[in-house]
Design an enzyme around this catalytic site. Sequence first.
Site, PDB file in Angstrom:
ATOM      1  N   GLU A 291      -4.737  -8.890   1.812  1.00  0.00           N
ATOM      2  CA  GLU A 291      -5.672  -8.611   2.791  1.00  0.00           C
ATOM      3  C   GLU A 291      -6.960  -8.594   2.451  1.00  0.00           C
ATOM      4  O   GLU A 291      -7.734  -7.976   1.270  1.00  0.00           O
ATOM      5  CB  GLU A 291      -4.874  -6.896   2.852  1.00  0.00           C
ATOM      6  CG  GLU A 291      -4.076  -6.947   3.484  1.00  0.00           C
ATOM      7  CD  GLU A 291      -3.080  -5.375   4.403  1.00  0.00           C
ATOM      8  OE1 GLU A 291      -4.075  -4.213   4.766  1.00  0.00           O
ATOM      9  OE2 GLU A 291      -2.027  -5.042   4.021  1.00  0.00           O
TER      10      GLU A 291
ATOM     11  N   GLU B  88       1.059  -1.145   0.023  1.00  0.00           N
ATOM     12  CA  GLU B  88       0.141   0.160  -0.211  1.00  0.00           C
ATOM     13  C   GLU B  88       0.805   1.254  -0.393  1.00  0.00           C
ATOM     14  O   GLU B  88       1.231   1.891   0.707  1.00  0.00           O
ATOM     15  CB  GLU B  88      -1.004   0.198   1.202  1.00  0.00           C
ATOM     16  CG  GLU B  88      -1.891  -1.005   1.200  1.00  0.00           C
ATOM     17  CD  GLU B  88      -3.432  -1.098   2.145  1.00  0.00           C
ATOM     18  OE1 GLU B  88      -2.759   0.555   2.445  1.00  0.00           O
ATOM     19  OE2 GLU B  88      -3.804  -1.790   2.513  1.00  0.00           O
TER      20      GLU B  88
HETATM   21  C1  GAL Z   1      -4.013  -1.853   5.006  1.00  0.00           C
HETATM   22  C2  GAL Z   1      -2.566  -1.928   5.602  1.00  0.00           C
HETATM   23  C3  GAL Z   1      -2.697  -2.074   6.770  1.00  0.00           C
HETATM   24  C4  GAL Z   1      -3.922  -1.994   7.832  1.00  0.00           C
HETATM   25  C5  GAL Z   1      -5.001  -2.328   7.389  1.00  0.00           C
HETATM   26  C6  GAL Z   1      -6.106  -1.844   8.454  1.00  0.00           C
HETATM   27  O1  GAL Z   1      -4.716  -0.617   4.228  1.00  0.00           O
HETATM   28  O2  GAL Z   1      -1.774  -2.324   4.219  1.00  0.00           O
HETATM   29  O3  GAL Z   1      -1.617  -1.889   7.049  1.00  0.00           O
HETATM   30  O4  GAL Z   1      -3.481  -0.272   8.133  1.00  0.00           O
HETATM   31  O5  GAL Z   1      -5.103  -1.319   6.384  1.00  0.00           O
HETATM   32  O6  GAL Z   1      -7.733  -1.583   7.830  1.00  0.00           O
END
Ligand code: GAL
Length: 866
Positions: free
Chosen positions: A439, A364
């Site tokens: 994620e 990200e």
């Molecule tokens: C993502 C990020 C993670 C965490 C997560 C929380 O965008 O890669 O490290 O911050 O969001 O929702």
Amino acid sequence: FDDRAWRLLDLPHDWAVEQSFSEKGSPSHGFKASGKGFPERSIGWYRKKITVPQSDLGKIISLQFDGVYRNCKVWFNGHFLGTWESGYMGFQYDVSAYVNYGIENTIAVRVDASMEEGWYYEGAGIYRHVHLLKTDPLHVAQNGTSITSDIKNDFADITAQATIENKGHYTGNIEIMQTAYDAAGKVVASATEKGNAPGFYKSALFTSAFRISNPKLWHVDTPNLYRMVTQVRQEGRIVDSYETTFGIRSIRFDAEEGFLLNGKPLKLKGTNNHQDHAGVGTALPDGLQYFRIQKLKEMGSNAYRCSHHPPTPELLEACDRLGMLVIDETRLMGINDYHLETVRQMIERDRNHPSVFCWSVGNEEWKIEGNITGERITHIMQDFPKSIDPTRPVTVGISSGFRSGISSMVEVMGYNYMGNGDIDAHRKQFPQQPGMGTEEGSTFATRGIYFDDEAKHYKSAYDRKPRPSFYSIEEGWKFYAERPYLAGMFIWTGFDYRGEPTPYGWPSVTSYFGMMDVCGFPKDNVYYLKSWWGDKPVLHILPHWNWQGMEGKEIDVWVHSNCDEVELFLNKKSLGKKKMEKLGHLEWKVKYQPGTLEAVGYKDGRKQLSEVRKTTGVPANIRLTQNKIPHANDVAVFTVEVTDKNSLHVPTANNEVSFSVKGGKILGVGNGDPTSLEKDRFVEDISLIKITGLQEQALATAELLQQLPSYPENNWKPAFEIRDYKNPKPAYVYRGSFEIKDFPENAVVTFFYQKIGPDAVVFINGKKATPTKEDAQKYVLSADLLKNGNNTLHIIATPLRKVNDWDAANTDPGMIQVLTPAGQWRRKLFNGYAQVIVQPDGSGNDMQLTATTVGLKSATSVIPPK
Ligand code: GAL
């Protein structure tokens, strides 16, 4: 340097976790009063004395730090060794030339945790292991082996490479012997290469090839491991021996079939995780790594993403041994030495772990992920690793701009959240590119909570869509499960972690995203995942059934199960049988009545499982249970709960429980409450107080008096200001003061005197102080000598002399240490549970943990030594 007043501690150590919480602290780092904004709590010094025997002279002696958070400088016997910024990769210093052989050596380390590397709790200090390495000048370079395998029908071709480094002057022939052992310790293959020793301070690569027949492959279900022993022989003598654990397995990403392990598609059922745990912060004892990986396995997970930095080596060992695939991730994207060298070190360190199946070179990077800059960086960052490890692919976690920038060219597309773009459209545009959900989730849940409570910052644990552009775990998994081309998904996150308390701020100090809380206690989503990730029958009812005061009100009852059908009963009355949809869950609305809520699960029409929630009575007993952790002998993790008089777990209990231990020490306590500002660790507090305003008067005789006479007030002058060191007076009396504010009742006050004269007597507030037996320059000051506020110190001493004008005579009389002993270890239960992490003292005796609280029956657990 006089470090006698410093605190004694063991590594690994995280000082951030020992601090109190403060609203002024960094929200992303869990509001600890350390780091950004707390300069007085952000720099730490460590000192350690070691003896290196005379017999080690001629060896290469190195210090290896596995990880220090962060910006670390090291000195050895006063020699500056270097600065290491990264809080996540280790570093090593050759100290051979600086060692005092046969006597004591001093290591000094300065750690500066003022700056942050990530947006999550990162700890502070030497939070991973430090090793002292001793090798022959001719040796296998650190992380200098690489073992790869090519699996054929009933054998595997193994290539074992070793980088041999020569820090000596030997120039003749050498032999490199590689011997592979199976898990039972049997030699399964070996090979020897001959060659010339590399030149002085040079290295050379030796490659051996051999075959292992009928290899036992490494797989998440059968984590078979092998061991390679690399020996270096010089003129017939073995001068170095180096061990590498490895596994034989094949990995491949395919744009149609997803991820393949040993040639068969394996859906990645993954979680993202940071590295901290309840109680201990980032300083995890090794056994806790096994505890955590085991918990994830029990949930049905087979993959782990190290977000967003390289892990400690013990995490990868746990993944190798327990069977957990790993995405190993570097912290920063960039093409300069700092970035690429970190990637190189990560790969060289981790390439032999069979668990590691993918390198991630970014996450990200909002400003660049969708544009040409990101593309250019990724081109280099994904080609560079191939020169070190051609066997693994590279991914980047991308959150915006699917279909452009990095996403258009990265080897394995890492989708961060289906809500951030159209995954199917991306796939259509780049049909040759494999992909996985790096994620997904970021759902909110508080363990044991079933109604949102905005005032208390609690989120209910039903698996619901958390925010408009995010999806529930069930929605996410259905999406990935239904698309064979997607290799799998990594939930944000497996465990809660400190920091990132989205959607709240102070006083919430941990995240809400975890499938488990910071202790590893499961939230209800764990059972959804067990149902559809695991391979065992599951039946789980939520919520608990203690809703006193809500009689007659409707309650959402959910069942997570993989049975075909589930029937729900309230106090034996059926509330209907429902068919379980694949990858789904079941819901009922139930009017609350105390009693028994029972679910019965059916498979092929026959009763398979049943599960009950019973309304309990009030707390009566404490229960302590030791968790079984594979391979761990440096730690015991206890679950603390309370039960009613019928031994039923009370899910709403929040009693504060006190702990004491014999035969070990408590490392930390936790309970999974995201808003708990209780102490994680109970450690002694040390404050060091300076002696100020030092004055002196010359004395005519060198008598060290037993009683303090009164000295003419107008004879005092600043100490040491004008002093003829060649012709001093027979003795001097010195007077200074120190202030003890708010004298802690149980404090131990010690004066660590530093010689300002060959002989001395010390008076505190006019009364003579006596030195300790073990150290004649240490005075433990009894309470009757001291007072709250300003204290006066007198020292009568014969003078120090200088031989040469340039000699520096000590003029610092030392300092006062106020040590407040660690308080009683204690923690509140949160919705029925707390955790205590204990380390046995290694004495070989039983370890005993006792838990007590007012009004309940206490509990003791005895653990025999391993
Ligand atoms: C993502 C990020 C993670 C965490 C997560 C929380 O965008 O890669 O490290 O911050 O969001 O929702």
